[in-house]
Design an enzyme around this catalytic site. Sequence first.
Site, PDB file in Angstrom:
ATOM      1  N   ASN A 171       0.800  -1.220   0.000  1.00  0.00           N
ATOM      2  CA  ASN A 171       0.000   0.000   0.000  1.00  0.00           C
ATOM      3  C   ASN A 171       0.838   1.278   0.000  1.00  0.00           C
ATOM      4  O   ASN A 171       0.279   2.373  -0.047  1.00  0.00           O
ATOM      5  CB  ASN A 171      -0.929   0.034   1.213  1.00  0.00           C
ATOM      6  CG  ASN A 171      -1.920  -1.110   1.203  1.00  0.00           C
ATOM      7  OD1 ASN A 171      -1.843  -2.005   2.034  1.00  0.00           O
ATOM      8  ND2 ASN A 171      -2.834  -1.108   0.262  1.00  0.00           N
ATOM      9  N   VAL A 215      -0.008   6.469  -1.421  1.00  0.00           N
ATOM     10  CA  VAL A 215      -0.524   5.712  -0.278  1.00  0.00           C
ATOM     11  C   VAL A 215      -1.914   5.202  -0.633  1.00  0.00           C
ATOM     12  O   VAL A 215      -2.826   5.994  -0.865  1.00  0.00           O
ATOM     13  CB  VAL A 215      -0.604   6.583   0.991  1.00  0.00           C
ATOM     14  CG1 VAL A 215      -1.168   5.776   2.165  1.00  0.00           C
ATOM     15  CG2 VAL A 215       0.771   7.144   1.337  1.00  0.00           C
ATOM     16  N   CYS A 216      -2.076   3.888  -0.704  1.00  0.00           N
ATOM     17  CA  CYS A 216      -3.375   3.278  -1.014  1.00  0.00           C
ATOM     18  C   CYS A 216      -4.084   2.923   0.284  1.00  0.00           C
ATOM     19  O   CYS A 216      -3.622   2.065   1.030  1.00  0.00           O
ATOM     20  CB  CYS A 216      -3.194   2.033  -1.878  1.00  0.00           C
ATOM     21  SG  CYS A 216      -2.830   2.394  -3.593  1.00  0.00           S
ATOM     22  N   LEU A 217      -5.210   3.576   0.518  1.00  0.00           N
ATOM     23  CA  LEU A 217      -5.952   3.364   1.749  1.00  0.00           C
ATOM     24  C   LEU A 217      -7.400   3.743   1.503  1.00  0.00           C
ATOM     25  O   LEU A 217      -7.685   4.813   0.944  1.00  0.00           O
ATOM     26  CB  LEU A 217      -5.357   4.217   2.876  1.00  0.00           C
ATOM     27  CG  LEU A 217      -5.849   3.970   4.305  1.00  0.00           C
ATOM     28  CD1 LEU A 217      -5.411   2.596   4.785  1.00  0.00           C
ATOM     29  CD2 LEU A 217      -5.319   5.046   5.241  1.00  0.00           C
TER      30      LEU A 217
END
Length: 309
Positions: free
Chosen positions: A116, A123-125
């Site tokens: 992530n 930032v993968c969230l």
Amino acid sequence: MTPEKDNSKLTFPQFDVVSDMSDHHFLGRDPTHCAGNRFLRAISKEWRILQENLPESIFVRVPETRSELLRAAIIGAAQTPYHDALFFFDIALTPNYPNEPPMVHYLSHGHRVNPNLYSNGTVCLSLLNTWIGHPSENWNPKQSTLLQVLLSIQSLVLNGKPYYNEPGTVRFWTKKSSEYYSQDVFLLTCKTTINLIWNPPTNFKPLINHHFRQRANAILAACDAYANGRVKVGFHGCDAAAPPSFKIRPIFQMNIKIVYANLVSEFQRIEASVPPGGERLVVIRTNKPKGIFRRMIKNMRCFGIEEEK
């Protein structure tokens, strides 16, 4: 406020306003939207929440002339491949905040330490709406906060089994794959530590140096334990029942030996108390490497590192 340090303790507040943050990733964005009363109220609310609720493992700084920008440092938690390390994130509140989530950039130093956290800083969230998650996990303008974003990164991203953060890995679930991935993550985390000491983000050098002076020996001991398979990555410092490694790859041992020597050099440069004679990691090999690994280990001599028998 300028951080102060004596011989035993560093005074570094969890939240503070600073005069300079000229290396912030989002510094070039237009700040004119910060003047509106609605936006100022939203910022004031976020600051108050952070000041009152930040845990001891998260530090936040805000530049005094750019209140929509923040920088956060997160300490990696125990029982994860990220333990004892520091991770930095630059944050910007958009003109539509809080109707849309903040923008977050990871200071990666070119290393992808998690599925992530991309090497380009993405930032993968779900909470940031940068990943498709359940609607209840997405940003909610009425409830979501910056504190929730930071805590989510710490607990959901920098977790004990980062291998499973990669979409689709459940189909190929194996303990061996997860452990191998954690070995690689720990190695990249050590490299990130070296990069941070060399090139600390503005206003965080006192924290970085103090933090790694305190934790240098624990990090070096973990390198030893993981390289020799005495304990699985992430479990150094746990009780005696911590599980041993499933398998240690020769490539991991080789890379840890190199990184270990660089860590010792950097820790000594910031005057960390490194045990005498601890400059060299001794790795006990239980199996003889073959093929390409044998050639790679032979080439380690160019780094001044010899193989143990």
